[in-house]
Structures are given as C-alpha cells and as structure tokens.
Design a protein around this motif. Structure first.
Motif, PDB file in Angstrom:
ATOM      1  N   UNK A 181       0.711  -1.325  -0.144  1.00  0.00           N
ATOM      2  CA  UNK A 181      -0.169   0.057   0.037  1.00  0.00           C
ATOM      3  C   UNK A 181       0.860   1.244  -0.081  1.00  0.00           C
ATOM      4  N   UNK A 182       2.035   1.259   0.638  1.00  0.00           N
ATOM      5  CA  UNK A 182       2.984   2.617   0.875  1.00  0.00           C
ATOM      6  C   UNK A 182       3.507   2.495  -0.607  1.00  0.00           C
ATOM      7  N   UNK A 183       3.829   1.640  -1.273  1.00  0.00           N
ATOM      8  CA  UNK A 183       4.528   1.729  -2.395  1.00  0.00           C
ATOM      9  C   UNK A 183       3.376   2.068  -3.476  1.00  0.00           C
ATOM     10  N   UNK A 184       2.399   1.863  -3.471  1.00  0.00           N
ATOM     11  CA  UNK A 184       1.580   2.240  -4.393  1.00  0.00           C
ATOM     12  C   UNK A 184       0.976   3.731  -4.225  1.00  0.00           C
ATOM     13  N   UNK A 185       0.891   4.144  -2.692  1.00  0.00           N
ATOM     14  CA  UNK A 185       0.468   5.665  -2.511  1.00  0.00           C
ATOM     15  C   UNK A 185       1.736   6.305  -2.992  1.00  0.00           C
ATOM     16  N   UNK A 186       3.086   5.959  -3.084  1.00  0.00           N
ATOM     17  CA  UNK A 186       4.169   6.720  -3.323  1.00  0.00           C
ATOM     18  C   UNK A 186       3.975   6.891  -5.026  1.00  0.00           C
ATOM     19  N   UNK A 187       3.686   5.703  -5.755  1.00  0.00           N
ATOM     20  CA  UNK A 187       3.519   5.665  -7.031  1.00  0.00           C
ATOM     21  C   UNK A 187       2.351   6.757  -7.585  1.00  0.00           C
ATOM     22  N   UNK A 188       1.361   6.966  -6.884  1.00  0.00           N
ATOM     23  CA  UNK A 188       0.264   7.710  -7.178  1.00  0.00           C
ATOM     24  C   UNK A 188       0.576   9.120  -6.859  1.00  0.00           C
ATOM     25  N   UNK A 189       1.327   9.409  -5.998  1.00  0.00           N
ATOM     26  CA  UNK A 189       1.728  10.824  -5.407  1.00  0.00           C
ATOM     27  C   UNK A 189       2.447  11.277  -6.648  1.00  0.00           C
TER      28      UNK A 189
END
Length: 93
Positions: free
Chosen positions: A4-12
C-alpha cells in the motif's frame, strides 16, 4: 502494508508529474543526460573499474544503453518532482 505504501508513493509521483505538466515545468534533455552520466560514473567508481561495472550489467541482463534509458526516466521524473516542490515552497514564502 508495504504494498500500500509503494502504491501510494507511485500515485503521489504521478500526480506531481501531472502537476508539472500543467504548470509547464520541464527539464532539458541536456540536464538529464548530465545527471545520467554522473550516475553511471559513480556506479563505475563504486564497482572499482569499468570492467567490474560491465560484468555487473551483464549479470543483471542489462546493456549500458538500457541502463541509461532506465536512468533517464527515473532522473527526469525526480527532477520534475523536485522542481514542483521547489515552486510550491517558493509560493508558500
């Protein structure tokens, strides 16, 4: 949780890159190329020699050109993100 953290970073990052495009913020090819060359030189230095660097590329199934292409995209995106952040900091002052 890590996923989830990796996905959040990609989205940001995608959102910041889209903002850079909207604001007309860009990075020149020459700037990116200079940073790519520095990164490759640093890798060679860390590896100890050009031959060790080349062996490591081969071990990872990469060519110098494929590594440069990967670095270009990463560095270009990082520079755009840094410029958007700098602009936002300047605006907040």
């Amino acid at each position: 949780d890590l996923e989830k953290q990796v996905l959040d970073e990609l989205i940001k990052n995608k959102l910041v890159l889209a903002k850079a495009a909207r604001l007309g913020i860009s990075v020149s090819f020459a700037e990116v190329e200079k940073a790519v060359d520095r990164a490759i030189d640093e890798n060679k230095r860390v590896m100890g020699s050009e031959q060790a660097f080349t062996r490591q590329l081969e071990a990872e199934g990469l060519t110098l050109e494929s590594l440069k292409k990967l670095y270009r995209e990463q560095i270009h995106n990082r520079m755009l993100v840094e410029r958007v952040i700098a602009r936002e900091i300047d605006r907040s002052k």
